[in-house]
Design a protein around this motif. Sequence first.
Motif, short mmCIF file in Angstrom:
data_model
loop_
_atom_site.label_atom_id
_atom_site.label_comp_id
_atom_site.label_asym_id
_atom_site.label_seq_id
_atom_site.Cartn_x
_atom_site.Cartn_y
_atom_site.Cartn_z
N SER A 65 54.60 60.65 0.23
CA SER A 65 53.51 60.15 -0.60
C SER A 65 53.30 61.18 -1.69
O SER A 65 53.83 62.28 -1.63
N SER A 73 49.50 58.11 -4.75
CA SER A 73 50.42 57.06 -4.32
C SER A 73 50.69 57.20 -2.83
O SER A 73 51.64 57.88 -2.41
N CYS A 92 55.00 54.02 -1.87
CA CYS A 92 55.18 52.57 -2.00
C CYS A 92 54.61 51.85 -0.78
O CYS A 92 54.16 52.47 0.18
N THR A 93 54.65 50.52 -0.81
CA THR A 93 54.21 49.69 0.32
C THR A 93 55.36 48.81 0.77
O THR A 93 55.95 48.07 -0.03
N ASN A 108 57.42 54.94 -6.59
CA ASN A 108 55.95 54.90 -6.60
C ASN A 108 55.38 53.54 -6.98
O ASN A 108 55.79 52.93 -7.95
N ARG A 109 54.41 53.12 -6.19
CA ARG A 109 53.61 51.91 -6.41
C ARG A 109 54.42 50.63 -6.37
O ARG A 109 53.93 49.57 -6.76
N TYR A 111 56.04 47.46 -4.40
CA TYR A 111 55.58 46.64 -3.27
C TYR A 111 56.76 45.80 -2.81
O TYR A 111 57.37 45.06 -3.61
N ILE A 126 59.60 52.00 -9.99
CA ILE A 126 58.14 52.13 -9.96
C ILE A 126 57.46 50.85 -10.44
O ILE A 126 57.96 50.15 -11.31
N ASP A 127 56.32 50.55 -9.82
CA ASP A 127 55.47 49.41 -10.19
C ASP A 127 56.18 48.07 -10.08
O ASP A 127 55.80 47.10 -10.76
N ASN A 129 57.30 44.66 -8.02
CA ASN A 129 56.72 43.79 -6.99
C ASN A 129 57.79 42.80 -6.52
O ASN A 129 58.16 41.89 -7.25
N THR A 170 53.38 57.08 -16.71
CA THR A 170 52.95 56.31 -15.54
C THR A 170 52.65 57.21 -14.35
O THR A 170 51.62 57.05 -13.69
#
Length: 214
Positions: A65, A73, A92-93, A108-109, A111, A126-127, A129, A170
């Motif tokens: 993390s 994050s 991340c998730t 990072n970030r 999904y 990153i970012d 989805n 970012t």
Amino acid sequence: MHIEHQKKKPIIHLSAWVASNAVISGEVIVEEEVYISYGAVIIAEGAPIHIKKGTIVMENVVLKSSGGKTISSPLLIEEHTLIGPYAYLIGCTIEKKCFLAAGAKVYNRAYIGEQSIIEINGVVHIDTNLKAKTRVPIHHIAFGDPAKIYPPDDTRKIAKEIESLNFLDTLFQVKDKSKDLKYIAALEQYRYMLFNHKSDDIIKNFSSNSTDKL
């Protein structure tokens, strides 16, 4: 090895299995029946990590993390997910029942929706989805929300996507600077975060302080 970082210790369920040479540092929660194999490195740096029930973390995986003065994050891995050897995940998730093959990378970030598959050396930037049940093929790279997935030989589009990420803005919030100054400012922020490890303590005779309520 279990390490206290910034006065926060790992919490590991009694039914989890952690290899003797795995490293777990900081605010990390490992739930029941999680398997963490040899050489895995799990480091919570300024934000928590939560690995949920029945997840398998294979050899030499890196899970991180990140958090500092301007960013946070956390890393969340939901139930019954497999993280393959040499995978790298940061901030991340990952939803339930995902399969990340050897060498997969998620940044990072990002999904990752439930029951998704990231094949060998696949990358989720990153970012990004990924909706549920998405497959990122071998060596492919996913960008954006909703995600677009590119083969590794589509260099022109990949370069354009990477440029649009404004990576330093970012992740490090270093806007309104020249490119060189942004790099220096980002490096200073990252050094500040990493040097927090100077006060880390190895937890001797570690025993789980988890509860059955995890």
